[in-house]
Design a protein around this motif. Structure first.
Motif, PDB file in Angstrom:
ATOM      1  N   GLY A 102       0.824  -1.205   0.000  1.00 43.93           N
ATOM      2  CA  GLY A 102       0.000   0.000   0.000  1.00 43.93           C
ATOM      3  C   GLY A 102       0.851   1.245   0.000  1.00 43.93           C
ATOM      4  N   ILE A 122       2.973   1.206   2.775  1.00 46.34           N
ATOM      5  CA  ILE A 122       2.631   0.144   3.743  1.00 46.34           C
ATOM      6  C   ILE A 122       3.465  -1.081   3.379  1.00 46.34           C
ATOM      7  CG2 ILE A 122       0.816  -1.338   4.667  1.00 46.34           C
ATOM      8  CD1 ILE A 122      -1.210   0.825   3.757  1.00 46.34           C
ATOM      9  N   TYR A 129      -1.657  -1.352   8.225  1.00 43.62           N
ATOM     10  CA  TYR A 129      -2.634  -0.929   7.216  1.00 43.62           C
ATOM     11  C   TYR A 129      -3.249   0.398   7.649  1.00 43.62           C
ATOM     12  CZ  TYR A 129      -2.483  -5.653   5.236  1.00 43.62           C
ATOM     13  OH  TYR A 129      -2.074  -6.818   4.657  1.00 43.62           O
ATOM     14  N   HIS A 130      -4.000   1.042   6.744  1.00 45.58           N
ATOM     15  CA  HIS A 130      -4.615   2.326   7.085  1.00 45.58           C
ATOM     16  C   HIS A 130      -5.575   2.194   8.270  1.00 45.58           C
ATOM     17  CE1 HIS A 130      -2.652   4.364   3.851  1.00 45.58           C
ATOM     18  NE2 HIS A 130      -3.247   3.647   2.903  1.00 45.58           N
ATOM     19  N   THR A 135       0.434  -5.595   9.368  1.00 45.42           N
ATOM     20  CA  THR A 135       0.585  -6.380   8.134  1.00 45.42           C
ATOM     21  C   THR A 135       1.399  -7.636   8.439  1.00 45.42           C
ATOM     22  OG1 THR A 135       2.629  -5.285   7.424  1.00 45.42           O
ATOM     23  CG2 THR A 135       0.571  -4.294   6.698  1.00 45.42           C
TER      24      THR A 135
END
Ligand code: NAP
Ligand code: ZN
Ligand code: ZN
Length: 360
Positions: A102, A122, A129-130, A135
């Motif tokens: 990401g 990311i 993650y947002h 992750t």
């Protein structure tokens, strides 16, 4: 019993191996992944390479690890599901994911296909993650990733020996191109004949470059010359050999994973030569300034590559029959493999046969 970690909004059960502390030892781990979103690709992981960056993270050598860490960012597999807005992939496709899953998609770097330099990249393992969830990487049975960060694996590229290209491959391909070290007839040095180094030799050769391997391991000489096709081989700890090669190289790709002197390497460069650091030692290296000034030489760095360039690199590799030399191992050999990797005892990349040997 494997320990379990389920994250909110991540309902899909997953299974892999994780480091729980900096001991360097992994063990089985149950966790969860997000449901396949409308732009997501879900895939069954078949193979995953072991990069030295995994080892740095497992042992917290960069001081940024937060446990548990499920390593693995040279991931290949087969698509099992796609979201409603996915355009590039369908069930059954062979795909890969590298070091990032990401980025912000709105900054200048993202607009320029340089997601790898986005401030909000990311990373595939040990990142966030947002939504704040951790992750987890490819030492696991399944992956879910936004299709933008998924690479298509060409039909003729073997999945096991192709997996390391997703990190090792792009990390050396990108600086060869960006720093203009891809012109036929140039002379490039590759420091460290490990996972990154051996694919650097292969890419440089395919570009028509004369390659010299600069290594601490005299025993790697024969294989470097005869098997990998390097043009010459220098033992970096042999002052006579290094002296004889002074001022001969247009550029150097330095893949060394730990502390080492730069002075002798800068000496190998021609006037205006470029030393590109891609290895990521845990502490700062000493930079001798005078030899840079006196030869208008450049020291630079490079981090993986953007997604567009990663696809370009994979397609170039498939076209030129470039793969990594791999030792394919079962999942439960991983701890021995990590120990061996820390001693540079691998020819030249471990790849875990996740598909056949990861048992829940
Ligand atoms: P690797 O397979 O362990 O290879 C590193 C090589 O460095 C070894 O094979 C060894 O080669 C050499 N080396 C080891 N200790 C040394 C020492 N004390 N002095 C001089 N040379 C030494 O590791 P890798 O997976 O290729 O990764 C290399 C580095 O790149 C790691 O730091 C990793 O984190 C980093 N990395 C960076 C990026 C990026 O985006 N910039 C991406 C991936 C990896 P010889 O036996 O030939 O000397
Ligand atoms: Zn890597
Ligand atoms: Zn961005």
């Amino acid at each position: 019993m494997a320990a379990k970690s389920c994250q909110e909004g991540h309902p899909t059960e997953a299974f892999g191996w994780a480091a729980r502390d900096h001991s360097g030892v992994l063990s089985p781990f149950k966790f969860s992944r997000r449901a396949t979103g409308e732009k997501d690709v879900a895939f069954k992981v078949l193979f995953c390479g072991i990069c030295h960056s995994d080892l740095h993270m497992i042992k917290n050598e960069w001081g940024i690890s937060s446990y548990p860490v499920v390593p693995g960012h040279e991931i290949v597999g087969q698509v099992t599901g796609v979201g409603s807005k996915v355009e590039k992939f369908k069930v059954g496709d062979k795909v890969g994911v590298g070091y990032m899953v990401g980025s912000c998609q709105s900054c200048d770097s993202c607009h320029d296909d340089l997601e790898n330099y986005c401030p909000d990249t990311i990373v595939t393992s040990g990142g966030k993650y947002h939504d704040g969830a951790t992750t987890y990487g490819g030492f696991s049975d399944i992956m879910v990733a936004d299709e933008h960060y998924v690479i298509r694996i060409p039909e003729n590229l073997p999945l096991d020996a192709g997996a390391p290209l997703l990190c090792a491959g792009i990390t050396v391909y990108s600086p060869l191109k960006y720093y203009g070290l891809d012109k036929p007839g140039m002379h490039v040095g590759v420091v460290g004949l490990g996972g990154l180094g051996h694919v650097a030799v292969k890419f440089a050769k395919a570009m028509g470059i004369k390659v010299t391997v600069i290594s601490t391991s005299p025993k790697k000489k024969q294989e470097a010359l005869e098997h990998l096709g390097a043009h010459s081989f220098l033992v970096s700890r042999d002052p006579d050999q290094m002296q004889a090669a002074i001022g001969t190289m247009d550029g150097i790709i330095d893949t060394v994973s730990t502390m080492h002197p730069l002075f002798p390497l800068i000496g190998l460069l021609k006037t205006q030569g470029k030393l590109v650091l891609v290895g990521a030692p845990e502490k700062p290296l000493e930079l001798p300034v005078f030899p840079l000034i006196m030869g208008r030489k450049i020291v630079g760095g490079s981090s993986i590559g953007g997604i567009k360039e990663t696809q370009e690199m994979i397609d170039f590799a498939a076209k030129n029959n470039i793969t990594a030399d791999v030792e394919v191992i079962p999942m439960d050999y991983v701890n021995t493999a990590l120990e061996r990797l820390s001693k540079s005892d691998v020819r030249y990349r471990f790849v875990i046969d996740i598909g056949n040997t990861l048992k829940n």
